[in-house]
Scaffold this motif. Structure first.
Motif, PDB file in Angstrom:
ATOM      1  N   ARG A   1      50.304 -76.263  17.506  1.00  0.00           N
ATOM      2  CA  ARG A   1      50.702 -76.902  16.255  1.00  0.00           C
ATOM      3  C   ARG A   1      49.596 -76.647  15.237  1.00  0.00           C
ATOM      4  O   ARG A   1      48.410 -76.726  15.560  1.00  0.00           O
TER       5      ARG A   1
ATOM      6  N   GLY B   1      48.242 -77.349  11.042  1.00  0.00           N
ATOM      7  CA  GLY B   1      48.419 -78.226   9.905  1.00  0.00           C
ATOM      8  C   GLY B   1      47.193 -78.218   9.017  1.00  0.00           C
ATOM      9  O   GLY B   1      46.269 -77.441   9.202  1.00  0.00           O
TER      10      GLY B   1
ATOM     11  N   ARG C   1      42.092 -76.815   7.534  1.00  0.00           N
ATOM     12  CA  ARG C   1      43.165 -76.404   8.431  1.00  0.00           C
ATOM     13  C   ARG C   1      42.800 -76.732   9.868  1.00  0.00           C
ATOM     14  O   ARG C   1      41.627 -76.679  10.245  1.00  0.00           O
TER      15      ARG C   1
END
Length: 271
Positions: free
Chosen positions: A240, A242, A249
């Motif tokens: 994942r 994000g 980041r």
């Protein structure tokens, strides 16, 4: 100001551990050395530290072969921290950290004012000053790792090579250690660390070097090196991604590649 390995091949007990690895490192950057278990990360770090002689290839520091340098010069210029590197006898934490000043002193010479300053600074930066009088056998694994990191910092070397420096630490001290290693690089040293936590590596490192099966398979900025395709191929995981509120980041290894699927409600179930 570079530390470079060229065409490195290492064979141990008849098994090839590293093959055709070339890498050029620059001071002022924090480099994460990552890869699955058995990829050759620690061996490469030992080669860079001149603790393992390559079967083929060479290592140079600012153009000079490290094998041709005397041990004391290498110890002043390249500090190393390796897993399992205990002290062997019940020294106090302060005495352990003081060992980092040995490359700067004549045998049996007393500590100088500069030594004392370097020792105190290293202990504060690794949060071990309150442990100064504790004997090494009474330390937890995390406290011991921080003391050994302080010893490496006390050298005040141009290069710091660390093997899994955050593995034994609790989450708060992991974050502290990674921030500290990045700060050491920002101060002008070259920092290379073997890391298993890809999230921490991607967040704190300037550059990621990926090994698999003894070969270098990726080298670049975290977003360039830790692509979805590479994570699947090298680590066998999906991730994942994000962005934190401050814009940083992040990457979070999430599942084995193809092993799970997600329903619309977010539940994770076998395929």
């Amino acid at each position: 100001m570079s530390l470079a390995a060229r065409d490195i091949r290492v064979t141990l007990d008849g098994r090839t551990v590293l093959s055709d690895v070339s890498i050029a490192l620059e001071r002022g950057r924090f480099v994460g050395l990552v890869g699955p278990n058995g990829a050759g990360k620690t061996t490469l770090l030992r080669v860079l530290a001149a603790l393992v002689a390559p079967t083929e290839g060479s290592v140079t520091l600012e153009g000079r072969s490290t094998s041709g340098m005397c041990r004391d010069e290498r110890a002043r210029r390249v500090a190393a921290l390796f897993q399992g590197a205990g002290v062997g006898w019940p020294m106090t934490v302060r005495e352990i950290v003081a060992l980092g000043r040995l490359p700067h002193r004549r045998a049996f010479a007393p500590l100088t004012d500069a030594d004392e300053v370097a020792i105190a600074r290293a202990m504060v930066r690794t949060d071990v000053e309150h442990l100064a009088d504790r004997p090494e056998p009474t330390l937890s694994s995390g406290e011991r790792m921080r003391a050994l990191l302080a010893r490496a910092l006390a050298v005040e070397a141009e290069w710091l090579l660390a093997d899994e420096p955050v593995t034994a630490l609790d989450p708060a001290h992991q974050l502290d250690a990674m921030a500290l290693l990045r700060a050491v690089a920002r101060d002008g040293a070259g920092v290379v660390a073997v890391l298993h936590d890809l999230g921490l590596a991607a967040r704190f490192c300037d550059r990621i070097v990926v090994l698999k099966g003894g070969r270098l398979v990726a080298d670049g900025h975290p977003e360039e090196a830790l692509t979805d395709a590479l994570l699947a191929e090298v680590f066998g995981v999906t991730a994942r991604r994000g962005r934190a509120p401050d814009g940083t980041r992040y990457i979070l290894p999430w599942a084995r590649s193809g092993a799970v699927k997600e329903e619309s409600d977010g539940a994770i179930i076998p395929p």
